[in-house]
Design a protein around this motif. Sequence first.
Motif, mmCIF file in Angstrom:
data_model
loop_
_atom_site.group_PDB
_atom_site.id
_atom_site.type_symbol
_atom_site.label_atom_id
_atom_site.label_comp_id
_atom_site.label_asym_id
_atom_site.label_seq_id
_atom_site.Cartn_x
_atom_site.Cartn_y
_atom_site.Cartn_z
ATOM 1 N N PHE A 15 0.830 -1.198 -0.103
ATOM 2 C CA PHE A 15 0.241 -0.199 -0.055
ATOM 3 C C PHE A 15 0.932 1.165 0.078
ATOM 4 O O PHE A 15 1.628 1.584 1.131
ATOM 5 C CB PHE A 15 -0.896 0.109 1.092
ATOM 6 C CG PHE A 15 -2.125 -1.019 1.318
ATOM 7 C CD1 PHE A 15 -2.865 -1.219 0.344
ATOM 8 C CD2 PHE A 15 -1.878 -2.114 2.256
ATOM 9 C CE1 PHE A 15 -4.044 -2.075 0.320
ATOM 10 C CE2 PHE A 15 -3.026 -2.900 2.454
ATOM 11 C CZ PHE A 15 -3.930 -2.911 1.460
ATOM 12 N N ALA A 20 2.223 -4.303 3.570
ATOM 13 C CA ALA A 20 1.497 -4.767 4.653
ATOM 14 C C ALA A 20 1.459 -6.129 4.629
ATOM 15 O O ALA A 20 1.587 -6.730 5.885
ATOM 16 C CB ALA A 20 -0.065 -4.561 4.284
ATOM 17 N N ASN A 40 -0.893 -4.497 16.286
ATOM 18 C CA ASN A 40 -1.854 -3.747 15.399
ATOM 19 C C ASN A 40 -1.045 -3.352 14.107
ATOM 20 O O ASN A 40 0.056 -3.011 14.240
ATOM 21 C CB ASN A 40 -2.214 -2.592 15.853
ATOM 22 C CG ASN A 40 -3.464 -2.739 17.146
ATOM 23 O OD1 ASN A 40 -4.177 -3.835 16.974
ATOM 24 N ND2 ASN A 40 -3.376 -2.146 18.105
ATOM 25 N N GLY A 41 -1.755 -3.553 13.152
ATOM 26 C CA GLY A 41 -1.124 -3.181 11.665
ATOM 27 C C GLY A 41 -0.024 -4.189 11.120
ATOM 28 O O GLY A 41 0.692 -3.719 10.180
ATOM 29 N N ALA A 42 -0.010 -5.161 11.820
ATOM 30 C CA ALA A 42 1.041 -6.338 11.256
ATOM 31 C C ALA A 42 0.685 -6.812 9.776
ATOM 32 O O ALA A 42 1.668 -7.456 9.222
ATOM 33 C CB ALA A 42 1.031 -7.537 12.328
ATOM 34 N N GLY A 43 -0.475 -6.785 9.647
ATOM 35 C CA GLY A 43 -0.937 -7.518 8.315
ATOM 36 C C GLY A 43 -2.037 -8.450 8.307
ATOM 37 O O GLY A 43 -2.026 -9.103 7.194
ATOM 38 N N LYS A 44 -2.515 -8.655 9.207
ATOM 39 C CA LYS A 44 -3.225 -9.910 9.652
ATOM 40 C C LYS A 44 -4.636 -9.831 8.601
ATOM 41 O O LYS A 44 -4.764 -10.825 8.180
ATOM 42 C CB LYS A 44 -3.679 -10.308 11.058
ATOM 43 C CG LYS A 44 -2.445 -10.131 11.913
ATOM 44 C CD LYS A 44 -2.830 -10.215 13.629
ATOM 45 C CE LYS A 44 -3.710 -8.818 13.931
ATOM 46 N NZ LYS A 44 -2.740 -7.749 14.043
ATOM 47 N N THR A 45 -5.390 -8.639 8.840
ATOM 48 C CA THR A 45 -6.472 -8.559 8.296
ATOM 49 C C THR A 45 -6.527 -8.304 6.667
ATOM 50 O O THR A 45 -7.000 -8.749 5.775
ATOM 51 C CB THR A 45 -7.261 -7.381 8.589
ATOM 52 O OG1 THR A 45 -7.701 -7.519 9.810
ATOM 53 C CG2 THR A 45 -8.615 -7.059 7.881
ATOM 54 N N THR A 46 -5.084 -7.858 6.324
ATOM 55 C CA THR A 46 -4.914 -7.754 4.985
ATOM 56 C C THR A 46 -4.581 -9.207 4.168
ATOM 57 O O THR A 46 -5.055 -9.786 3.094
ATOM 58 C CB THR A 46 -3.445 -6.908 4.573
ATOM 59 O OG1 THR A 46 -3.546 -5.630 5.191
ATOM 60 C CG2 THR A 46 -2.978 -6.917 3.195
ATOM 61 N N GLN A 87 -13.929 -7.953 10.909
ATOM 62 C CA GLN A 87 -13.879 -7.358 12.394
ATOM 63 C C GLN A 87 -15.203 -6.645 12.722
ATOM 64 O O GLN A 87 -15.495 -6.693 13.972
ATOM 65 C CB GLN A 87 -12.801 -6.450 12.049
ATOM 66 C CG GLN A 87 -11.560 -6.906 12.860
ATOM 67 C CD GLN A 87 -10.357 -5.872 12.662
ATOM 68 O OE1 GLN A 87 -10.334 -4.657 12.820
ATOM 69 N NE2 GLN A 87 -9.141 -6.378 11.808
ATOM 70 N N HIS A 211 -7.056 -11.004 18.767
ATOM 71 C CA HIS A 211 -6.325 -10.299 19.800
ATOM 72 C C HIS A 211 -6.375 -11.187 21.169
ATOM 73 O O HIS A 211 -5.505 -11.021 22.199
ATOM 74 C CB HIS A 211 -6.305 -8.941 19.841
ATOM 75 C CG HIS A 211 -5.899 -8.031 18.918
ATOM 76 N ND1 HIS A 211 -4.397 -8.127 18.547
ATOM 77 C CD2 HIS A 211 -6.579 -7.514 17.971
ATOM 78 C CE1 HIS A 211 -4.463 -7.160 17.645
ATOM 79 N NE2 HIS A 211 -5.354 -7.057 17.023
HETATM 80 P P1 ATP Z 1 -5.218 -4.958 13.583
HETATM 81 O O1 ATP Z 1 -4.654 -5.804 14.453
HETATM 82 O O2 ATP Z 1 -5.060 -3.481 14.058
HETATM 83 O O3 ATP Z 1 -6.617 -4.924 12.832
HETATM 84 P P2 ATP Z 1 -3.674 -5.940 11.048
HETATM 85 O O4 ATP Z 1 -2.626 -6.821 11.573
HETATM 86 O O5 ATP Z 1 -5.108 -6.585 10.634
HETATM 87 O O6 ATP Z 1 -3.847 -4.897 12.237
HETATM 88 P P3 ATP Z 1 -3.658 -4.768 8.524
HETATM 89 O O7 ATP Z 1 -5.195 -4.199 8.716
HETATM 90 O O8 ATP Z 1 -3.731 -5.935 7.893
HETATM 91 O O9 ATP Z 1 -3.113 -5.030 10.075
HETATM 92 O O10 ATP Z 1 -3.061 -3.533 8.072
HETATM 93 C C1 ATP Z 1 -1.591 -3.619 7.810
HETATM 94 C C2 ATP Z 1 -0.984 -2.353 7.187
HETATM 95 O O11 ATP Z 1 -1.540 -2.055 6.030
HETATM 96 C C3 ATP Z 1 -1.281 -1.188 8.050
HETATM 97 O O12 ATP Z 1 -0.022 -0.297 8.210
HETATM 98 C C4 ATP Z 1 -2.392 -0.524 7.443
HETATM 99 O O13 ATP Z 1 -2.466 0.812 7.598
HETATM 100 C C5 ATP Z 1 -2.103 -0.685 5.952
HETATM 101 N N1 ATP Z 1 -3.343 -0.957 5.269
HETATM 102 C C6 ATP Z 1 -4.073 -1.981 5.185
HETATM 103 N N2 ATP Z 1 -5.271 -1.632 4.515
HETATM 104 C C7 ATP Z 1 -4.826 -0.719 3.598
HETATM 105 C C8 ATP Z 1 -5.375 0.221 2.669
HETATM 106 N N3 ATP Z 1 -6.588 -0.335 2.044
HETATM 107 N N4 ATP Z 1 -4.788 1.244 2.287
HETATM 108 C C9 ATP Z 1 -3.638 1.666 2.771
HETATM 109 N N5 ATP Z 1 -3.154 0.930 3.660
HETATM 110 C C10 ATP Z 1 -3.833 -0.012 4.094
#
Ligand code: ATP
Length: 253
Positions: A15, A20, A40-46, A87, A211
């Motif tokens: 991104f 991510a 948080n922000g590790a990339g899990k949801t991605t 989520q 979490h």
């Molecule tokens: P959390 O535990 O807070 O839900 P996560 O591990 O699921 O976090 P992600 O949501 O996968 O983290 O996000 C990973 C990184 O990618 C973060 O830095 C986030 O800001 C970025 N990110 C995720 N989706 C997008 C998007 N659509 N556009 C830009 N950046 C994104």
Amino acid sequence: MTDTAIELIGLKKRFGGIFAVNDLNIKIRSGTITSIIGPNGAGKTTVFNLISGFIKPTTGSILFSEQNITQKEVHDIARMGVARTFQQVQIFPEMSVLENVMVGRHVRSKSGFLLSCIVPPQFRKQEAFIKTSAEKWLSFVGLNSMADHPAGTLPLGNQRILEISRALAMEPQVILLDEPASGLNARETLALGELIERIKMSNITVMLVEHDMELVMEISDRVIVINFGQVIADGSPAEVQMNPEVIKAYLGE
Ligand code: ATP
């Protein structure tokens, strides 16, 4: 179902300036519960968004049961057998609990939800089948007594369970659960853990982003820890809990 339910090969998602997801190579064994944890922000949801087709990878491939699904559309991936929850709970608050689950079942049917609404006679038999299937999954998750309630009137814990039953009504081989314990109290979380174990016993492969570490360590066969889109640990719950890098990056003392 093959031995490997999901395989990520050299998976990357960028991104803007950040990756991510940064070169994930992971095989998920069929019939197991695998948790993906990390800060948080590790990339899990991605990772979940990539597997379910909501976003496409920058590079790399995703296999489901040995079939390449990397470029497939969301509905095709769902129809093939990969269901997910979100989520933020996504239900239709005005519709009944049962109707919410039937929407999930329609993903699998030939007619689709809208067609079945406007052309009832030809699809009545199928509609009855879908209703029976939805009722089966409502019973499975223990919400059958609330089938007629408007979904929006359920407490959050039950709305999350409803979302899971809708995903199950798609008769998936793999289910991706994104923070299902978020907002639940201790009793609801315990019940959720038992439900997830029963889902596994029904031969559905579970991937969990969560979490709540107590829940994760209790029910997972395998825990994959990611940070900055990369795997920093991978093993049994006991193994990852003792991993110094995981303790430093995520679990703390
Ligand atoms: P959390 O535990 O807070 O839900 P996560 O591990 O699921 O976090 P992600 O949501 O996968 O983290 O996000 C990973 C990184 O990618 C973060 O830095 C986030 O800001 C970025 N990110 C995720 N989706 C997008 C998007 N659509 N556009 C830009 N950046 C994104």
